[in-house]
Write a protein that holds these residues in place. Sequence first.
Motif, PDB file in Angstrom:
ATOM      1  N   UNK A 365     -90.187   9.483 -22.585  1.00 18.64           N
ATOM      2  CA  UNK A 365     -89.980   8.104 -23.024  1.00 18.64           C
ATOM      3  C   UNK A 365     -88.723   7.985 -23.872  1.00 18.64           C
ATOM      4  N   UNK A 366     -88.420   9.004 -24.658  1.00 10.98           N
ATOM      5  CA  UNK A 366     -87.226   8.973 -25.494  1.00 10.98           C
ATOM      6  C   UNK A 366     -85.953   8.983 -24.651  1.00 10.98           C
ATOM      7  N   UNK A 367     -85.970   9.678 -23.540  1.00 14.22           N
ATOM      8  CA  UNK A 367     -84.791   9.745 -22.668  1.00 14.22           C
ATOM      9  C   UNK A 367     -84.697   8.549 -21.734  1.00 14.22           C
ATOM     10  N   UNK A 368     -85.820   7.991 -21.323  1.00 12.86           N
ATOM     11  CA  UNK A 368     -85.812   6.849 -20.416  1.00 12.86           C
ATOM     12  C   UNK A 368     -86.020   7.268 -18.976  1.00 12.86           C
ATOM     13  N   UNK A 369     -86.687   6.394 -18.215  1.00 14.68           N
ATOM     14  CA  UNK A 369     -87.047   6.720 -16.837  1.00 14.68           C
ATOM     15  C   UNK A 369     -85.823   6.916 -15.954  1.00 14.68           C
ATOM     16  N   UNK A 370     -84.799   6.095 -16.137  1.00 14.16           N
ATOM     17  CA  UNK A 370     -83.617   6.215 -15.269  1.00 14.16           C
ATOM     18  C   UNK A 370     -82.883   7.524 -15.514  1.00 14.16           C
ATOM     19  N   UNK A 371     -82.759   7.928 -16.758  1.00 14.88           N
ATOM     20  CA  UNK A 371     -82.078   9.192 -17.040  1.00 14.88           C
ATOM     21  C   UNK A 371     -82.882  10.368 -16.509  1.00 14.88           C
ATOM     22  N   UNK A 372     -84.209  10.288 -16.628  1.00 13.66           N
ATOM     23  CA  UNK A 372     -85.057  11.338 -16.059  1.00 13.66           C
ATOM     24  C   UNK A 372     -84.863  11.409 -14.552  1.00 13.66           C
ATOM     25  N   UNK A 373     -84.785  10.254 -13.889  1.00 11.47           N
ATOM     26  CA  UNK A 373     -84.587  10.224 -12.435  1.00 11.47           C
ATOM     27  C   UNK A 373     -83.244  10.841 -12.051  1.00 11.47           C
TER      28      UNK A 373
END
Length: 419
Positions: A365-373
Amino acid sequence: MTSKPATLGELRKLPGYAPEAPRRTVKEELRANLLKKLDAGEPLFAGIHGYEETVLPQIANAILARHNFILLGLRGQAKSRILRGLVDFLDPEIPYVAGCPIHDNPQAPLCRSCRDLIAESGDATPIAWLARDARFVEKLATPDVTIADILGDVDPIKAARSGRDLGDELTIHYGLLPRANRGIFAVNELPDLAGKIQVGLFNIMQEGDIQIKGYPVRMPLDVLLVFTANPDDYTARGKIITPLKDRIGSEIRTHYPVTRQNALAITKQEAWTDRSAAGGLKIEIPPYVREVVEELAFQARSDRKIDKRSGVSQRLPITTLELVVSNAERRALACGETLVVPRVTDLYAALPSITGKFELEYEGELRGAEQIARDLIRSAVGSVFTGMFDGIDIHLAIPTKDKAGFIVNRLLIPNSSDD
């Protein structure tokens, strides 16, 4: 169609429907047809990949043992598809008393109206035929499901029109479970079903009786009960009541594809990539692009920033590949090309289909879904590249200028100090 018996008298002339002929239950019917498939070496479930050595043998054993069973698995593991495929083990069609809401067996009717009709009409009782697809009844369990939805309720309008008392059996409006008589009744996401509804299910499974509005109605339904559930709900939250768990014959756990080849077969079967029939261009998808798309799901399932209890559905690579093809299709039209060939860079255009397919842990959650993707795409590309070129010397040609100013290609040899 014209040669089928239309009355009870005509039906009784058939060898298998004579009054003295033995009657098969639906579980015996499923067992007999499964044995035929096994003896002929036919595939048990069409379109199911990766379960040949794990899930499918357990389902076959449950059917052979005449068990009600439950499929435990995370989302996107083909649980509902397997349950719907059970209809292939049923006979093509069966006779029933025409007009009966619970498709009563003409040889052994359960409901009061059918018994009265046969007693009055005898061999002239009209008979209809029920196809196998109509013998599968499915219900998605939600907290607002009532006992009337599942078992039935007294219909005051029917009582008023017929002039009968509300306690008369003929005033009952049957629910989904009685209407699944002589067939398969499936409940998806069983833990979400209220406890009192689950009580009604296990009562019909074991004792064969139901109560509607306090009126005892003995109704030994002939039905196969199958369920699906999330294993986390099943074990941790404990929303399936203990007596119901005790009455379910087999508990079968599903899983995600173990190998990339199984995952490739599923996505190739399910993804809409052939756009030519819809007026699209010819599409050729390179094998490495397909592999990167599948590796995305494998990387996501092992990433510690993604919630393992929620799982990563097999729908992720399916929808991702569709968006990859769509982006390549749009680029080909913009450039006036006649052949659509997706590239690895098209994966970044498929971010909308990736970010909604997983739940994140706190770190994610801290990194964000788009960055994880985006991180998953890079990891997937690297994994596929390593698998294809591991151990192979790769010479990289770098454009540079020589002393005279001409452009030349300078070759870099890995693990060497010489050019």
